[in-house]
Motif scaffolding. Structure first.
Motif, PDB file in Angstrom:
ATOM      1  N   SER A   1       2.055   9.902  -4.985  1.00  0.00           N
ATOM      2  CA  SER A   1       2.656  11.163  -4.543  1.00  0.00           C
ATOM      3  C   SER A   1       3.629  11.698  -5.592  1.00  0.00           C
ATOM      4  O   SER A   1       3.670  12.901  -5.866  1.00  0.00           O
ATOM      5  N   TRP A   2       4.418  10.794  -6.189  1.00  0.00           N
ATOM      6  CA  TRP A   2       5.401  11.194  -7.212  1.00  0.00           C
ATOM      7  C   TRP A   2       4.703  11.625  -8.498  1.00  0.00           C
ATOM      8  O   TRP A   2       5.144  12.563  -9.166  1.00  0.00           O
ATOM      9  N   HIS A   3       3.635  10.962  -8.830  1.00  0.00           N
ATOM     10  CA  HIS A   3       2.927  11.146 -10.097  1.00  0.00           C
ATOM     11  C   HIS A   3       2.550  12.596 -10.371  1.00  0.00           C
ATOM     12  O   HIS A   3       2.741  13.098 -11.482  1.00  0.00           O
ATOM     13  N   HIS A   4       2.026  13.305  -9.384  1.00  0.00           N
ATOM     14  CA  HIS A   4       1.483  14.646  -9.595  1.00  0.00           C
ATOM     15  C   HIS A   4       2.540  15.640 -10.079  1.00  0.00           C
ATOM     16  O   HIS A   4       2.259  16.483 -10.940  1.00  0.00           O
ATOM     17  N   ALA A   5       3.722  15.549  -9.534  1.00  0.00           N
ATOM     18  CA  ALA A   5       4.762  16.523  -9.883  1.00  0.00           C
ATOM     19  C   ALA A   5       5.605  16.079 -11.076  1.00  0.00           C
ATOM     20  O   ALA A   5       6.507  16.803 -11.495  1.00  0.00           O
TER      21      ALA A   5
ATOM     22  N   ARG B   1       0.840  -1.202   0.000  1.00  0.00           N
ATOM     23  CA  ARG B   1       0.000   0.000   0.000  1.00  0.00           C
ATOM     24  C   ARG B   1       0.875   1.252   0.000  1.00  0.00           C
ATOM     25  O   ARG B   1       0.579   2.241  -0.690  1.00  0.00           O
ATOM     26  N   ALA B   2       1.957   1.204   0.760  1.00  0.00           N
ATOM     27  CA  ALA B   2       2.874   2.341   0.804  1.00  0.00           C
ATOM     28  C   ALA B   2       3.511   2.581  -0.570  1.00  0.00           C
ATOM     29  O   ALA B   2       3.767   3.726  -0.956  1.00  0.00           O
ATOM     30  N   GLN B   3       3.754   1.506  -1.334  1.00  0.00           N
ATOM     31  CA  GLN B   3       4.311   1.657  -2.675  1.00  0.00           C
ATOM     32  C   GLN B   3       3.313   2.343  -3.612  1.00  0.00           C
ATOM     33  O   GLN B   3       3.705   3.156  -4.451  1.00  0.00           O
ATOM     34  N   VAL B   4       2.031   1.996  -3.474  1.00  0.00           N
ATOM     35  CA  VAL B   4       1.001   2.686  -4.250  1.00  0.00           C
ATOM     36  C   VAL B   4       0.990   4.161  -3.880  1.00  0.00           C
ATOM     37  O   VAL B   4       0.971   5.038  -4.745  1.00  0.00           O
ATOM     38  N   ASP B   5       1.001   4.435  -2.581  1.00  0.00           N
ATOM     39  CA  ASP B   5       0.997   5.823  -2.108  1.00  0.00           C
ATOM     40  C   ASP B   5       2.224   6.580  -2.614  1.00  0.00           C
ATOM     41  O   ASP B   5       2.131   7.757  -2.978  1.00  0.00           O
ATOM     42  N   GLU B   6       3.361   5.901  -2.614  1.00  0.00           N
ATOM     43  CA  GLU B   6       4.597   6.535  -3.070  1.00  0.00           C
ATOM     44  C   GLU B   6       4.462   6.958  -4.535  1.00  0.00           C
ATOM     45  O   GLU B   6       4.806   8.088  -4.906  1.00  0.00           O
ATOM     46  N   TYR B   7       3.948   6.039  -5.364  1.00  0.00           N
ATOM     47  CA  TYR B   7       3.788   6.396  -6.774  1.00  0.00           C
ATOM     48  C   TYR B   7       2.801   7.542  -6.933  1.00  0.00           C
ATOM     49  O   TYR B   7       3.056   8.498  -7.683  1.00  0.00           O
TER      50      TYR B   7
END
Length: 205
Positions: free
Chosen positions: A63-67, A55-61
């Motif tokens: 978060s990175w995706h937007h910028a 789940r943290a890996q999904v969250d990490e992506y």
């Protein structure tokens, strides 16, 4: 109706789409909406895994995706179709080149940092991270910028996403984006052009 209307403001304080209204509950921002829906309807675990690290890996992506991906991929559509439609004039080719260079850097990071040698972003199964990524990356394709060409690893990932979602549903979901160039043939109300043109130009500054 229009996203800037009074009615839309009751659903989203930001008066932007997407927005969700579920009974008396309202919610804005696509990622928040996807996470809410996955929890409410107890979707299959692979979409937003119960395993804390996955789940943290999904969250990490996300978060990175937007910028990165989102900061570049949609601009191809604005440059090639939407801004010329509303302003009545094409943008300099240098603008598209600048955006494509930024997108190329993001795609390299996407492949090396997130995709690596895995089938999907967090492993062997598709997740919300893949859905959010593919929707953004189909926008350049819709305006003739095939970002998957000459990127075999990225192309294979796209194929796996299509198969996991179902090809018919995949292309149904992207039908408008893949036919976005047809918008150049429609007539826009002059007052709407006058109102939106300055706002659209700010997107690229």
């Amino acid at each position: 109706g229009p996203s800037n209307s009074e009615g839309a403001g009751k659903i989203s304080l930001l008066k932007k789409v997407p927005a969700l209204k579920d009974g008396d509950f309202t919610l804005a921002e696509c990622t928040a909406i996807l996470l809410y829906l996955s929890r409410k309807y107890n979707t299959p675990d692979h979409w937003y895994p119960s395993d804390i690290q996955k789940r943290a890996q999904v969250d990490e992506y996300l978060s990175w995706h937007h910028a990165n991906i989102r900061a570049n991929a949609p601009k191809t559509m604005w440059i090639k179709v939407l801004i010329p439609l509303f302003t009545g004039q094409p943008l300099p080719s240098e603008k598209l080149q600048e955006v494509m260079e930024g997108l190329s850097t993001s795609l390299k990071q996407f492949e090396e940092r997130f995709l690596q040698d895995k089938a999907f972003i967090i492993g062997s199964e598709i997740s919300l991270a893949d859905l959010v990524a593919i929707v953004e990356l189909m926008q350049p394709v819709g305006v003739g910028c095939d970002i998957f060409e000459d990127r075999p690893r990225l192309m294979e990932w796209r194929r796996r996403v299509e198969e996991a979602v179902g090809k018919e549903l995949f292309f149904q979901a992207h039908e408008m984006i893949l036919n976005i160039k047809e918008l150049s043939n429609i007539q826009i109300d002059p007052q709407l052009k006058e109102h939106l043109a300055p706002m659209l130009m700010k997107i690229l500054k």
